[in-house]
Design a protein around this motif. Structure first.
Motif, PDB file in Angstrom:
ATOM      1  N   ASP A 149       5.013 -11.489   4.799  1.00  0.00           N
ATOM      2  CA  ASP A 149       4.136 -10.750   5.697  1.00  0.00           C
ATOM      3  C   ASP A 149       4.430  -9.256   5.631  1.00  0.00           C
ATOM      4  OD1 ASP A 149       2.791 -12.996   6.627  1.00  0.00           O
ATOM      5  OD2 ASP A 149       4.279 -13.373   8.195  1.00  0.00           O
ATOM      6  N   PHE A 150       5.687  -8.903   5.294  1.00  0.00           N
ATOM      7  CA  PHE A 150       6.108  -7.510   5.205  1.00  0.00           C
ATOM      8  C   PHE A 150       6.711  -7.249   3.828  1.00  0.00           C
ATOM      9  CE2 PHE A 150       6.195  -8.611   9.657  1.00  0.00           C
ATOM     10  CZ  PHE A 150       5.604  -7.520  10.260  1.00  0.00           C
ATOM     11  N   CYS A 151       6.577  -6.028   3.356  1.00  0.00           N
ATOM     12  CA  CYS A 151       7.125  -5.629   2.062  1.00  0.00           C
ATOM     13  C   CYS A 151       8.657  -5.696   2.120  1.00  0.00           C
ATOM     14  CB  CYS A 151       6.668  -4.214   1.718  1.00  0.00           C
ATOM     15  SG  CYS A 151       7.403  -3.568   0.203  1.00  0.00           S
ATOM     16  N   PRO A 152       9.302  -6.406   1.182  1.00  0.00           N
ATOM     17  CA  PRO A 152      10.761  -6.487   1.186  1.00  0.00           C
ATOM     18  C   PRO A 152      11.441  -5.150   0.840  1.00  0.00           C
ATOM     19  CG  PRO A 152       9.811  -8.094  -0.341  1.00  0.00           C
ATOM     20  CD  PRO A 152       8.701  -7.263   0.177  1.00  0.00           C
ATOM     21  N   LYS A 153      10.714  -4.239   0.226  1.00  0.00           N
ATOM     22  CA  LYS A 153      11.311  -2.968  -0.189  1.00  0.00           C
ATOM     23  C   LYS A 153      11.263  -1.911   0.917  1.00  0.00           C
ATOM     24  CE  LYS A 153      11.231   0.378  -3.922  1.00  0.00           C
ATOM     25  NZ  LYS A 153      10.552   0.803  -5.149  1.00  0.00           N
ATOM     26  N   CYS A 154      10.095  -1.770   1.571  1.00  0.00           N
ATOM     27  CA  CYS A 154       9.972  -0.684   2.560  1.00  0.00           C
ATOM     28  C   CYS A 154       9.646  -1.174   3.977  1.00  0.00           C
ATOM     29  CB  CYS A 154       8.929   0.327   2.123  1.00  0.00           C
ATOM     30  SG  CYS A 154       7.232  -0.280   2.177  1.00  0.00           S
ATOM     31  N   GLY A 155       9.273  -2.455   4.154  1.00  0.00           N
ATOM     32  CA  GLY A 155       9.007  -2.995   5.484  1.00  0.00           C
ATOM     33  C   GLY A 155       7.586  -2.846   5.975  1.00  0.00           C
ATOM     34  N   THR A 156       6.689  -2.294   5.167  1.00  0.00           N
ATOM     35  CA  THR A 156       5.287  -2.149   5.565  1.00  0.00           C
ATOM     36  C   THR A 156       4.611  -3.510   5.575  1.00  0.00           C
ATOM     37  OG1 THR A 156       5.214   0.031   4.521  1.00  0.00           O
ATOM     38  CG2 THR A 156       3.092  -1.004   4.982  1.00  0.00           C
ATOM     39  N   ARG A 157       3.731  -3.722   6.577  1.00  0.00           N
ATOM     40  CA  ARG A 157       2.996  -4.976   6.662  1.00  0.00           C
ATOM     41  C   ARG A 157       1.996  -5.067   5.507  1.00  0.00           C
ATOM     42  NH1 ARG A 157       2.733  -8.497  10.569  1.00  0.00           N
ATOM     43  NH2 ARG A 157       1.007  -9.957  10.707  1.00  0.00           N
ATOM     44  N   PHE A 158       1.977  -6.228   4.788  1.00  0.00           N
ATOM     45  CA  PHE A 158       1.033  -6.418   3.689  1.00  0.00           C
ATOM     46  C   PHE A 158      -0.378  -6.514   4.198  1.00  0.00           C
ATOM     47  CE2 PHE A 158       4.614  -8.064   0.992  1.00  0.00           C
ATOM     48  CZ  PHE A 158       4.467  -7.135  -0.009  1.00  0.00           C
ATOM     49  N   ARG A 196       0.821  -1.211   0.000  1.00  0.00           N
ATOM     50  CA  ARG A 196       0.000   0.000   0.000  1.00  0.00           C
ATOM     51  C   ARG A 196       0.854   1.259   0.000  1.00  0.00           C
ATOM     52  NH1 ARG A 196      -2.694  -3.073   4.127  1.00  0.00           N
ATOM     53  NH2 ARG A 196      -1.434  -1.973   5.632  1.00  0.00           N
ATOM     54  N   LEU A 197       2.061   1.186   0.572  1.00  0.00           N
ATOM     55  CA  LEU A 197       2.892   2.372   0.730  1.00  0.00           C
ATOM     56  C   LEU A 197       3.763   2.653  -0.502  1.00  0.00           C
ATOM     57  CD1 LEU A 197       3.671   4.602   2.722  1.00  0.00           C
ATOM     58  CD2 LEU A 197       5.481   3.112   3.550  1.00  0.00           C
ATOM     59  N   CYS A 198       4.549   1.670  -0.928  1.00  0.00           N
ATOM     60  CA  CYS A 198       5.508   1.917  -2.013  1.00  0.00           C
ATOM     61  C   CYS A 198       5.092   1.331  -3.360  1.00  0.00           C
ATOM     62  CB  CYS A 198       6.887   1.394  -1.627  1.00  0.00           C
ATOM     63  SG  CYS A 198       7.004  -0.415  -1.573  1.00  0.00           S
ATOM     64  N   GLY A 199       4.086   0.441  -3.387  1.00  0.00           N
ATOM     65  CA  GLY A 199       3.609  -0.128  -4.639  1.00  0.00           C
ATOM     66  C   GLY A 199       4.357  -1.367  -5.100  1.00  0.00           C
ATOM     67  N   TYR A 200       5.291  -1.886  -4.296  1.00  0.00           N
ATOM     68  CA  TYR A 200       6.051  -3.081  -4.662  1.00  0.00           C
ATOM     69  C   TYR A 200       5.102  -4.274  -4.789  1.00  0.00           C
ATOM     70  CZ  TYR A 200       9.509  -6.841  -4.359  1.00  0.00           C
ATOM     71  OH  TYR A 200      10.257  -7.959  -4.596  1.00  0.00           O
ATOM     72  N   GLU A 201       5.255  -5.064  -5.876  1.00  0.00           N
ATOM     73  CA  GLU A 201       4.412  -6.227  -6.112  1.00  0.00           C
ATOM     74  C   GLU A 201       5.242  -7.497  -6.017  1.00  0.00           C
ATOM     75  OE1 GLU A 201       2.482  -5.819  -9.862  1.00  0.00           O
ATOM     76  OE2 GLU A 201       1.524  -3.940  -9.315  1.00  0.00           O
ATOM     77  N   THR A 202       4.648  -8.552  -5.423  1.00  0.00           N
ATOM     78  CA  THR A 202       5.336  -9.827  -5.300  1.00  0.00           C
ATOM     79  C   THR A 202       4.332 -10.972  -5.328  1.00  0.00           C
ATOM     80  OG1 THR A 202       6.858 -11.143  -3.961  1.00  0.00           O
ATOM     81  CG2 THR A 202       5.322  -9.735  -2.766  1.00  0.00           C
ATOM     82  N   THR A 203       4.787 -12.139  -5.780  1.00  0.00           N
ATOM     83  CA  THR A 203       3.956 -13.335  -5.723  1.00  0.00           C
ATOM     84  C   THR A 203       4.345 -14.209  -4.537  1.00  0.00           C
ATOM     85  OG1 THR A 203       5.472 -14.500  -7.197  1.00  0.00           O
ATOM     86  CG2 THR A 203       3.560 -13.413  -8.216  1.00  0.00           C
ATOM     87  N   GLU A 204       5.391 -13.807  -3.825  1.00  0.00           N
ATOM     88  CA  GLU A 204       5.843 -14.558  -2.655  1.00  0.00           C
ATOM     89  C   GLU A 204       4.905 -14.315  -1.483  1.00  0.00           C
ATOM     90  OE1 GLU A 204       8.484 -16.683  -2.790  1.00  0.00           O
ATOM     91  OE2 GLU A 204       8.593 -16.158  -4.898  1.00  0.00           O
ATOM     92  N   ASP A 205       4.951 -15.199  -0.501  1.00  0.00           N
ATOM     93  CA  ASP A 205       4.057 -15.117   0.650  1.00  0.00           C
ATOM     94  C   ASP A 205       4.740 -14.384   1.810  1.00  0.00           C
ATOM     95  OD1 ASP A 205       1.679 -15.529   1.963  1.00  0.00           O
ATOM     96  OD2 ASP A 205       2.271 -17.467   2.763  1.00  0.00           O
TER      97      ASP A 205
END
Length: 125
Positions: free
Chosen positions: A116-125, A105-114
């Motif tokens: 819990d937190f965004c690998p780019k900015c650390g925000t909780r998914f 929601r914060l940085c827009g990073y997309e992933t298909t991995e499971d």
């Protein structure tokens, strides 16, 4: 005598509109409801359907849920129903990852991995 028959899998999309706030990505989206089935055809005419399963896919992040069969049948009949969270079971593929993707929601990073937190900015998914 020549007989043409076959067994195939099929999918039917329903025109069902329900706006939701996605529990996975947190965005506004819509539920897309569809049914998968197996069909026996004689001379290319579908004659018998079985193995029916109803699914919901979110329009925001593509998460797929299996829908309660009774609610799915009501939607197939064209009844006005509301799909609630307790009618849904999240579909997981064989590797344990969810189908679709997650988007931060914060940085827009997309992933298909499971994650819990965004690998780019650390925000909780």
């Amino acid at each position: 005598m020549f007989l043409v028959m076959g067994i195939t899998d099929g999918r039917k999309d329903f025109s069902f509109n329900q706006l939701v706030t996605c529990t996975i990505c947190g965005k506004y989206g819509r539920f897309n409801v569809f049914m998968t089935y197996t069909v026996l055809s004689f001379f290319f005419i579908p004659t018998f359907k079985w193995n029916k399963h109803y699914y919901v896919q979110t329009s925001c992040c593509g998460t797929v849920y299996e829908l309660d069969p009774e609610i799915g049948k009501a939607i197939a009949r064209g009844e006005e129903v509301e799909v609630k969270q307790n009618h849904l079971t999240r579909v997981i593929n064989g590797r344990g990852f969810t189908t679709g993707y997650k988007k931060c929601r914060l940085c827009g990073y997309e992933t298909t991995e499971d994650f819990d937190f965004c690998p780019k900015c650390g925000t909780r998914f």
